[in-house]
Scaffold this motif. Structure first.
Motif, mmCIF file in Angstrom:
data_model
loop_
_atom_site.group_PDB
_atom_site.id
_atom_site.type_symbol
_atom_site.label_atom_id
_atom_site.label_comp_id
_atom_site.label_asym_id
_atom_site.label_seq_id
_atom_site.Cartn_x
_atom_site.Cartn_y
_atom_site.Cartn_z
ATOM 1 N N TYR A 10 -2.954 19.310 -3.866
ATOM 2 C CA TYR A 10 -4.078 20.101 -3.365
ATOM 3 C C TYR A 10 -5.272 19.163 -3.213
ATOM 4 N N PRO A 11 -5.360 18.449 -2.077
ATOM 5 C CA PRO A 11 -6.353 17.373 -1.951
ATOM 6 C C PRO A 11 -7.787 17.825 -2.131
ATOM 7 N N ASN A 12 -8.138 19.018 -1.627
ATOM 8 C CA ASN A 12 -9.532 19.458 -1.706
ATOM 9 C C ASN A 12 -9.880 20.131 -3.024
ATOM 10 N N LEU A 13 -8.877 20.329 -3.870
ATOM 11 C CA LEU A 13 -9.106 20.806 -5.236
ATOM 12 C C LEU A 13 -8.936 19.688 -6.257
ATOM 13 N N GLY A 14 -8.419 18.540 -5.829
ATOM 14 C CA GLY A 14 -8.262 17.399 -6.725
ATOM 15 C C GLY A 14 -7.171 17.584 -7.759
ATOM 16 N N VAL A 15 -6.080 18.288 -7.396
ATOM 17 C CA VAL A 15 -5.046 18.651 -8.360
ATOM 18 C C VAL A 15 -3.663 18.383 -7.771
ATOM 19 N N THR A 16 -2.743 17.940 -8.622
ATOM 20 C CA THR A 16 -1.312 17.960 -8.350
ATOM 21 C C THR A 16 -0.668 18.782 -9.450
ATOM 22 N N ASP A 17 0.231 19.718 -9.102
ATOM 23 C CA ASP A 17 0.902 20.474 -10.160
ATOM 24 C C ASP A 17 2.346 20.758 -9.778
ATOM 25 N N VAL B 42 10.504 28.462 -18.300
ATOM 26 C CA VAL B 42 9.563 27.763 -17.424
ATOM 27 C C VAL B 42 9.044 26.519 -18.128
ATOM 28 N N VAL B 43 8.961 25.413 -17.386
ATOM 29 C CA VAL B 43 8.162 24.256 -17.776
ATOM 30 C C VAL B 43 7.235 23.973 -16.599
ATOM 31 N N ARG B 44 5.958 23.773 -16.889
ATOM 32 C CA ARG B 44 4.989 23.562 -15.823
ATOM 33 C C ARG B 44 4.027 22.442 -16.208
ATOM 34 N N GLY B 45 3.491 21.767 -15.205
ATOM 35 C CA GLY B 45 2.573 20.667 -15.464
ATOM 36 C C GLY B 45 1.501 20.579 -14.395
ATOM 37 N N SER B 46 0.379 19.995 -14.769
ATOM 38 C CA SER B 46 -0.739 19.831 -13.844
ATOM 39 C C SER B 46 -1.481 18.549 -14.216
ATOM 40 N N LYS B 47 -2.043 17.890 -13.198
ATOM 41 C CA LYS B 47 -2.855 16.697 -13.466
ATOM 42 C C LYS B 47 -3.917 16.547 -12.386
ATOM 43 N N ALA B 48 -4.917 15.734 -12.697
ATOM 44 C CA ALA B 48 -5.927 15.394 -11.708
ATOM 45 C C ALA B 48 -5.291 14.510 -10.643
ATOM 46 N N LEU B 49 -5.540 14.839 -9.375
ATOM 47 C CA LEU B 49 -5.037 14.033 -8.273
ATOM 48 C C LEU B 49 -5.782 12.708 -8.241
ATOM 49 N N GLY C 155 4.802 32.834 -14.719
ATOM 50 C CA GLY C 155 4.643 31.551 -15.389
ATOM 51 C C GLY C 155 4.569 30.337 -14.508
ATOM 52 N N THR C 156 4.788 30.489 -13.201
ATOM 53 C CA THR C 156 4.926 29.310 -12.355
ATOM 54 C C THR C 156 3.711 29.009 -11.499
ATOM 55 N N GLY C 157 2.775 29.963 -11.377
ATOM 56 C CA GLY C 157 1.570 29.705 -10.609
ATOM 57 C C GLY C 157 1.423 30.499 -9.334
ATOM 58 N N TYR C 158 2.341 31.436 -9.060
ATOM 59 C CA TYR C 158 2.274 32.192 -7.817
ATOM 60 C C TYR C 158 1.236 33.310 -7.839
ATOM 61 N N GLY C 159 0.466 33.431 -8.902
ATOM 62 C CA GLY C 159 -0.694 34.306 -8.850
ATOM 63 C C GLY C 159 -0.731 35.447 -9.835
ATOM 64 N N LEU C 160 0.347 35.683 -10.596
ATOM 65 C CA LEU C 160 0.319 36.789 -11.553
ATOM 66 C C LEU C 160 -0.624 36.504 -12.711
ATOM 67 N N GLU C 161 -0.564 35.298 -13.255
ATOM 68 C CA GLU C 161 -1.418 34.938 -14.400
ATOM 69 C C GLU C 161 -2.659 34.213 -13.894
ATOM 70 N N GLU D 55 -4.560 16.171 -17.502
ATOM 71 C CA GLU D 55 -3.107 16.352 -17.508
ATOM 72 C C GLU D 55 -2.744 17.409 -18.545
ATOM 73 N N LYS D 56 -1.815 18.277 -18.181
ATOM 74 C CA LYS D 56 -1.395 19.348 -19.069
ATOM 75 C C LYS D 56 0.045 19.709 -18.753
ATOM 76 N N VAL D 57 0.859 19.852 -19.792
ATOM 77 C CA VAL D 57 2.250 20.272 -19.643
ATOM 78 C C VAL D 57 2.492 21.406 -20.630
ATOM 79 N N GLU D 58 3.108 22.486 -20.165
ATOM 80 C CA GLU D 58 3.379 23.639 -20.996
ATOM 81 C C GLU D 58 4.801 24.129 -20.758
ATOM 82 N N SER D 59 5.321 24.844 -21.743
ATOM 83 C CA SER D 59 6.595 25.534 -21.570
ATOM 84 C C SER D 59 6.452 26.962 -22.083
#
Length: 374
Positions: free
Chosen positions: A52-59, A72-79, A292-298, A310-314
């Motif tokens: 997400y270049p204009n948000l500065g994120v890769t997940d 679910v295992v999910r992760g996010s970091k600063a681009l 849990g995956t990011g499609y908008g419920l949570e 950087e963040k990793v969760e399960s």
């Protein structure tokens, strides 16, 4: 603001590569994969990674349905400076041979799921129609996507159970999409909140794998049945044959009582001359990818949302205990079987993805409110 990618002749606008052609916060560029053994008793794995270049994120995320388990295992970091860096903590997407071989990896030790898998395409990548939608004056969707079927090789571990993934029996599809669609932290709806007909969302996305070809189907409708998208293509294994438009898509869905999950579906592809292809779709196993995956419920974890450097969760749920109301707002990816009757009356069987969602009112199926059920 240069990156190593600027040394390649790939620029599309008069900017460095890290600056995309629009400043819209909702620009994204992402990968999707699914992997199955063809048996609903075995794992049904789905993996995604987005930039997400204009948000500065890769997940990224991986979600597997195995029996009654939703893991679910999910992760996010600063681009960083390089949009081509497709690693987020223990996750990795690696392009081994463009449009042919891709590696996806989740290292052990970050929950009850790990894998090291290689996708090898068995059909050409096929470009789908452009997805464009405007609500009031705002462009909400403007995306491109291609789809491709293939075979998997490698290793998969789910909840302590090891699976040897062999290409003769483990199949799936992948897609790549990019452009503008709602991502990141939720925006205030403003006047759009009053335009409820435009927020209804009926969606079928199916990728069916048969012996000599794949069939890709997309339908998006508003409450009235007005089409935002509608397309059906036959994608031949032979790369010399062009993808074949199959006709206008018509659908008849029956629902599991008490909800909006599909029990079965009939898709008809109708040509202007009356030629018709018919597909009977039988969902076998649902992966409720909204949880849990990011499609908008949570609201604390959405695709492109800032989670820190950087963040990793399960996490894990029992599928039988998922909130029934929340499922009404959740896309689901079903492992499904298909029976196709061609124009000449011949039939063939296949298997693959049946992605389905009907959120909000929809006249054809008698839904008048967001929480109506069958």
């Amino acid at each position: 603001m240069l990156s190593e990618m600027d040394d390649y002749p790939i620029h599309q606008v008069a900017e460095v590569v890290r600056h995309v052609g629009t400043s819209d916060r909702n620009f994204y560029d992402r990968y999707y994969f699914n992997c199955h053994h063809g048996n609903p008793d075995d794992p049904w794995l789905i993996v995604g990674l987005g930039v997400y270049p204009n948000l500065g994120v890769t997940d990224c995320f991986a979600v597997v349905r195995h029996g009654d388990e939703h893991i679910v295992v999910r992760g996010s970091k600063a681009l960083g400076d390089n949009r081509n860096d497709l690693q987020v903590g223990p996750f990795l997407v690696e392009i081994l041979d463009g449009l042919q071989r891709i590696r996806v990896q989740l290292e052990p030790g970050h929950g009850d799921l790990s894998f090291d898998l290689i996708f090898d395409a068995d059909s050409p990548a096929a470009l789908e129609p452009r997805h464009f939608q405007r609500q009031l004056e705002r462009v909400t969707f403007d995306t491109m996507r291609f789809v491709q079927t293939g075979r998997w090789t490698g290793a998969l571990t789910v909840d302590g159970n090891d699976f040897v993934v062999e290409p003769d029996t483990w199949r799936g599809n992948r897609d790549r999409s990019w452009g503008v669609r709602p991502v990141g932290e939720a925006e205030p709806a403003g006047r759009r909140a009053a335009n409820t007909d435009a927020t209804s969302f009926f969606w079928i996305y199916s990728v069916m794998r048969f012996e000599d070809y794949a069939v890709s189907v997309i339908v998006q409708e508003l409450r009235t049945g007005e089409r935002i998208m509608g397309d059906a293509r036959r994608i031949w294994n032979d790369p010399e044959r062009e993808a074949e438009w199959l006709g206008r898509v018509e659908h008849e869905v029956t629902f599991v009582p008490g909800g909006r999950e599909p029990a079965s579906a009939t898709l008809r592809f109708v040509k202007p001359n009356g030629d018709e292809i018919r597909v009977e779709c039988s969902p076998q196993l649902g992966n409720f990818i909204g949880f849990g995956t990011g499609y908008g419920l949570e609201q604390d974890w959405r695709h492109g949302m800032w989670q820190g450097d950087e963040k990793v969760e399960s996490l894990r749920h029992k599928v039988s205990e998922l909130d029934a109301t929340m499922k009404l707002f959740c896309p689901a990816d079903y492992l499904a079987t298909f029976e196709l009757t061609d124009v000449d009356g011949s039939t063939t069987s296949g298997q693959g993805l049946f992605e389905f969602s009907v959120i909000g009112p929809h006249d054809q199926y008698g839904f008048t409110e967001y929480t109506d059920v069958k």
